[in-house]
Structures are given as C-alpha cells and as structure tokens.
Design an enzyme around this catalytic site. Structure first.
Site, mmCIF file in Angstrom:
data_model
loop_
_atom_site.group_PDB
_atom_site.id
_atom_site.type_symbol
_atom_site.label_atom_id
_atom_site.label_comp_id
_atom_site.label_asym_id
_atom_site.label_seq_id
_atom_site.Cartn_x
_atom_site.Cartn_y
_atom_site.Cartn_z
ATOM 1 C CB CYS A 51 -5.432 4.791 -5.427
ATOM 2 S SG CYS A 51 -7.139 4.276 -5.738
ATOM 3 C CD GLU A 79 -3.037 -0.880 0.089
ATOM 4 O OE1 GLU A 79 -3.226 0.251 -0.415
ATOM 5 O OE2 GLU A 79 -3.666 -1.883 -0.275
#
Length: 149
Positions: free
Chosen positions: A24, A15
């Site tokens: 993202c 992550e």
C-alpha cells in the site's frame, strides 16, 4: 454500535478489494480491503492470495478491532450513527494507536460537539510525507459525515 451498510460500502470503495497481496502507499503489505494483519496465522507475503469470502471475513474482524475499543470511549454512547461511521472509517485507516494520540481524540473527550472536530479529520491526508488525493477525498467524506451527524 456497528457501522452502517452505507459506511461499509464507502469504506470498501476507498480501500478497494485486492485478492493478491500488494504494498500500500504506506509501504505495508496489504490484502483484501486494507487488511495488514495475518491471514489464518500467516504473515502477509508477496504471492499470497485470498478469496472474496476471506476478504469479507478479514474486513469484519478488522472493523471489530476498531468498534470494540471505540465503544468503550466515554463519549461513545453520545455519538450519532453518522459520527460513529466517520470515526470508524478514520480509525480503520490510521490505526487505533495513532488515533489515541490525536488532537481529534482529545477534542472528542472534551466535547463531541466541538465545531472544530471535522477539521481534525482533514489533517490525516499524508502518507510518508506525501499528500494523497485519495486520502483528501476520504477525509472530506468523514469530516462531512461527522459534521452532519
């Protein structure tokens, strides 16, 4: 059941920690270690910044939102620690809603020892129709973790 320290470490490496809001690959505003929900009741917005302590708090809450429903699945008590970690990692990334509709979950409900389950992890490598190398690597780790478990 809770994820292992090893799983937490690997999840965080996939992550990566971002203390400022960013978009993202899936197009969602994100902060911390993959957090897409609110921060202290405020929607994530460009310019939002958090501390590493806040990122850890958000990570722990996000993991709980995966572990709590997963622990209620009929097969949960029969999962090894490795298999638990693999499933939490996947669900943390794809979301509970996607998981509940997946072939992977149907196979788990039928037989957690089905030898084809690891291959189901490997199918979750696309974002917006694009195959992402980072997801390929992560899914392979999860698949192997499940297989070894």
């Amino acid at each position: 059941m809770k994820i292992s320290a090893y799983c937490e470490q690997v999840l965080k490496s996939y992550e990566s920690l971002e203390l400022a809001a960013y978009v993202c690959p899936a197009g969602k505003l994100t902060i911390g270690w993959g957090h897409t929900g609110k921060v202290d009741g405020v929607k994530i917005h460009k310019g939002l910044r958090i501390t590493q302590d806040k990122a850890q708090e958000l990570f722990e809450k996000d993991i709980e939102t995966v572990e709590d429903p997963l622990s209620k699945e009929p097969y949960a008590d029969n999962l090894s620690d490795d298999r638990w970690d693999a499933l939490v990692s996947l669900i943390f990334n794809i979301g509970w809603g996607q998981f509940t509709k997946s072939t992977l979950r149907r196979k788990l409900l039928a037989n957690i020892n089905d030898k084809t389950i690891p291959n189901e992890f490997r199918k979750w490598v696309y974002s917006k129709g694009e195959k992402l190398p980072g997801l390929v690597k992560r899914r392979e780790w999860e698949a192997q973790l499940y297989e070894w478990g």
